[in-house]
Write an enzyme that holds these catalytic residues in place. Structure first.
Site, short mmCIF file in Angstrom:
data_model
loop_
_atom_site.label_atom_id
_atom_site.label_comp_id
_atom_site.label_asym_id
_atom_site.label_seq_id
_atom_site.Cartn_x
_atom_site.Cartn_y
_atom_site.Cartn_z
N ASP A 47 0.98 -1.46 -0.13
CA ASP A 47 0.05 -0.17 -0.03
C ASP A 47 0.99 1.26 -0.06
O ASP A 47 1.95 1.26 0.45
CB ASP A 47 -0.83 -0.14 1.12
CG ASP A 47 -2.11 -0.76 1.08
OD1 ASP A 47 -2.36 -1.58 0.17
OD2 ASP A 47 -2.60 -1.26 2.07
N LYS A 69 -3.85 3.01 -2.83
CA LYS A 69 -5.04 3.61 -3.21
C LYS A 69 -4.92 4.99 -2.62
O LYS A 69 -4.91 4.72 -1.23
CB LYS A 69 -6.14 2.79 -2.99
CG LYS A 69 -6.36 1.67 -3.62
CD LYS A 69 -7.74 0.67 -3.26
CE LYS A 69 -7.83 -0.45 -4.18
NZ LYS A 69 -8.31 -0.19 -5.33
N MET A 183 -9.91 7.29 7.42
CA MET A 183 -10.15 8.17 6.18
C MET A 183 -11.19 8.88 6.02
O MET A 183 -11.97 8.83 4.93
CB MET A 183 -9.82 7.14 5.11
CG MET A 183 -8.71 6.40 5.20
SD MET A 183 -7.05 7.57 5.10
CE MET A 183 -5.90 6.24 5.02
#
Length: 262
Positions: A47, A69, A183
């Site tokens: 990641d 991402k 997030m």
């Protein structure tokens, strides 16, 4: 140093995929098994938020493939990541899929496990410390306390890849339990407003933990009705965990004695 009487670590066979969590940031928060996997892998599909010091623990010659991402930026689709894991495993490589936090807590580890199963490939799951619990604990915010709550809600604050979101924030507010948001920054103002519509008091304690367990960590104390504005004024951005509820206010009782994670 691992003692001689420590349980034997498993072999990482060629053609197998290990789905591992790297924890919230600091390499010292890696599990023993995750550290073992990093040192054995032929290719590490990682990641964007994995600390570089974690990646530097890889074996000589191990290949690093970024599959991160990031909101609002070009990112690989989940299907593309699944295909990458399958491709390298079928080529006979030891494949480590390394995610921040825990692979099964908003990490899409299940999507990858299902894809590997469909492809007829063997895989191992290595849990990690999820930032919503470990990162907040390091800041002095407990997930639970016997005087405040008997449950805690972990919720994704960002939208799915297709732009949809199934979260019913007003219903979550009515649970009356602390909420830990992963997030959430792009949706923070709307989430805070919806939680108030659901019955949470405007003065409900809140806190933002940015870049938990890294050199860039910041903790901002706030309250529900001022959360988005306090985040803006402090310049808080992603990656960030937000805690809303009584537990967020408890850190004031211990912060004077809390030894920092560094």
């Amino acid at each position: 140093m691992i003692p001689a009487n420590f349980p034997a670590l498993p072999e990482f066979p060629p053609g197998e995929v290990w789905l591992a969590g790297a924890g919230p940031g600091d390499p010292r928060l890696l599990t023993v098994l995750a550290l073992h996997a990093i040192g054995c892998a032929d290719v590490i599909v990682h990641d964007a938020l994995i600390d570089r010091r974690v990646l530097d623990l890889r074996a000589a010659g191990a290949e690093l493939l970024s599959a991160g991402k990031r909101g609002g930026r070009p990112s690989p689709k989940q299907g593309e990541i699944n295909a990458l894991l399958v491709e390298h495993a079928r080529a006979g490589r030891r494949v480590l899929r390394l995610k921040g936090g825990d692979p099964f807590v908003f990490g899409r580890g299940w999507d990858e496990a299902a894809a590997l199963t469909e492809a007829g490939l063997r895989f191992r799951i290595i849990p990690g410390l999820t930032a919503g619990l470990a990162g907040t604990a390091l800041a002095g915010i407990p997930a639970t306390s016997r005087d405040t709550n008997h449950a805690v809600v972990l919720a994704a604050g960002h939208r799915a890849e297709d732009g949809s979101s199934d979260a019913d924030w007003e219903a979550l507010a009515r649970l009356g339990q602390p909420i830990v948001l992963y997030m959430p920054m792009a949706q923070l103002a709307g989430i805070a407003a919806a939680l108030q519509r659901g019955g949470l008091a405007p003065d409900t304690p809140a806190a933002l933990v940015q870049s938990a367990a890294t050199e860039d960590e910041r903790v901002v104390d706030s309250r529900l009705d001022a959360l988005a504005e306090d985040a803006r004024r402090a310049g808080v951005g992603s990656p960030c965990i937000v805690v809303i509820g009584a537990t967020a206010g408890l850190r004031h009782e211990v912060r004077g004695s809390l030894v920092g994670w560094r």
